[in-house]
Design a protein around this motif. Structure first.
Motif, short mmCIF file in Angstrom:
data_model
loop_
_atom_site.label_atom_id
_atom_site.label_comp_id
_atom_site.label_asym_id
_atom_site.label_seq_id
_atom_site.Cartn_x
_atom_site.Cartn_y
_atom_site.Cartn_z
N TYR A 59 21.45 12.24 4.68
CA TYR A 59 21.87 13.44 3.12
C TYR A 59 22.78 12.51 2.88
CZ TYR A 59 23.96 16.89 -0.07
OH TYR A 59 24.14 17.45 -0.95
N VAL A 60 23.42 12.40 1.49
CA VAL A 60 24.82 11.56 1.45
C VAL A 60 25.57 12.86 -0.06
CG1 VAL A 60 26.11 9.75 0.15
CG2 VAL A 60 23.85 9.90 1.64
N ARG A 61 26.39 12.98 0.41
CA ARG A 61 27.35 13.69 -0.79
C ARG A 61 28.26 13.07 -1.21
NH1 ARG A 61 31.58 16.91 0.13
NH2 ARG A 61 31.70 16.54 2.12
N THR A 62 28.45 13.19 -2.65
CA THR A 62 30.09 12.40 -2.62
C THR A 62 31.38 13.70 -2.60
OG1 THR A 62 28.90 10.91 -4.51
CG2 THR A 62 31.21 11.21 -4.74
N GLY A 63 31.76 13.12 -1.98
CA GLY A 63 32.98 14.60 -2.10
C GLY A 63 34.48 14.63 -2.80
N ASP A 64 34.89 15.78 -2.57
CA ASP A 64 36.33 15.65 -4.48
C ASP A 64 36.75 15.19 -4.35
OD1 ASP A 64 34.82 18.48 -4.07
OD2 ASP A 64 36.97 18.92 -2.92
N GLN A 65 37.32 13.81 -3.77
CA GLN A 65 38.52 12.53 -4.02
C GLN A 65 36.97 11.34 -4.57
OE1 GLN A 65 41.38 13.46 -4.86
NE2 GLN A 65 40.70 15.28 -3.82
N GLY A 66 36.08 11.91 -4.60
CA GLY A 66 35.39 10.36 -4.71
C GLY A 66 34.65 9.79 -3.50
N ALA A 67 35.24 9.66 -2.57
CA ALA A 67 34.70 9.22 -0.86
C ALA A 67 32.77 9.44 -1.00
CB ALA A 67 35.39 9.55 -0.08
N ARG A 68 32.10 9.05 -0.43
CA ARG A 68 30.35 9.33 0.09
C ARG A 68 30.55 9.12 1.17
NH1 ARG A 68 26.86 8.64 -3.74
NH2 ARG A 68 25.51 7.12 -1.80
N PHE A 69 29.57 10.69 2.41
CA PHE A 69 29.32 11.12 3.09
C PHE A 69 28.07 10.65 3.64
CE2 PHE A 69 34.24 12.17 2.16
CZ PHE A 69 34.55 12.12 3.07
N THR A 70 27.23 10.65 4.48
CA THR A 70 25.85 10.84 5.10
C THR A 70 26.07 10.97 6.27
OG1 THR A 70 26.08 7.80 4.25
CG2 THR A 70 24.10 9.11 5.97
N PHE A 71 25.15 12.09 6.09
CA PHE A 71 25.01 13.42 7.35
C PHE A 71 23.71 12.95 7.75
CE2 PHE A 71 28.78 15.39 4.29
CZ PHE A 71 29.52 15.90 5.00
N ARG A 72 23.89 13.26 9.37
CA ARG A 72 22.63 12.57 10.01
C ARG A 72 21.97 14.09 10.70
NH1 ARG A 72 26.06 8.99 8.61
NH2 ARG A 72 24.44 6.57 9.65
N PHE A 73 20.86 14.91 10.05
CA PHE A 73 20.81 15.76 10.92
C PHE A 73 19.23 16.56 11.48
CE2 PHE A 73 19.51 16.16 6.50
CZ PHE A 73 18.30 16.56 6.38
N CYS A 74 19.28 17.31 12.50
CA CYS A 74 18.00 17.12 12.69
C CYS A 74 16.58 17.37 11.97
CB CYS A 74 18.08 18.01 14.28
SG CYS A 74 16.25 18.50 14.97
N PRO A 75 15.16 16.80 11.81
CA PRO A 75 14.53 16.96 11.26
C PRO A 75 13.47 18.31 11.76
CG PRO A 75 13.68 15.15 12.47
CD PRO A 75 15.09 15.39 12.51
N VAL A 76 13.89 18.83 13.19
CA VAL A 76 13.59 19.36 13.44
C VAL A 76 14.32 21.19 13.69
CG1 VAL A 76 12.18 20.74 16.28
CG2 VAL A 76 11.96 18.44 14.88
#
Length: 102
Positions: A59-76
């Motif tokens: 899941y990719v989210r753009t932070g308040d200051q414009g940085a983009r973060f890619t979060f990895r999570f378990c599908p289970v």
């Protein structure tokens, strides 16, 4: 050099890192509050290389200051295991609660 393993709740997704954290910290932005269900997120940042075992969804989210973060999570089980910042993939941030005791 110490090896540490962090895992999701069900154990399907794991990340293995070596050495001491580059830094530890707390984030209290609204996105981290929503992600953790707490008033802050406790994180430890580790330098690459790190090894990931199991299947992860992103899941990719753009932070308040414009940085983009890619979060990895378990599908289970849905646990968020680690994230990286775009342009700074040589480090991964892992929630403190994910580490397993030796």
């Amino acid at each position: 050099m110490a090896t540490r393993t962090a895992a999701c709740s069900c154990g399907q997704l794991r990340i293995e890192v070596e050495g001491e954290p580059r830094g530890v910290g707390l984030c209290h932005c609204l996105a981290c509050q929503r992600r953790t269900g707490s008033v802050f997120a406790a994180l430890a940042s580790f330098a690459a290389p790190y090894r990931v075992f199991g299947e992860a969804r992103k899941y990719v989210r753009t932070g308040d200051q414009g940085a983009r973060f890619t979060f990895r999570f378990c599908p289970v089980c849905g646990s968020n295991l680690f994230h990286t910042e775009e342009g700074h993939e040589t480090a991964g941030a892992i929630p403190g609660y994910s580490f397993r005791s030796a």
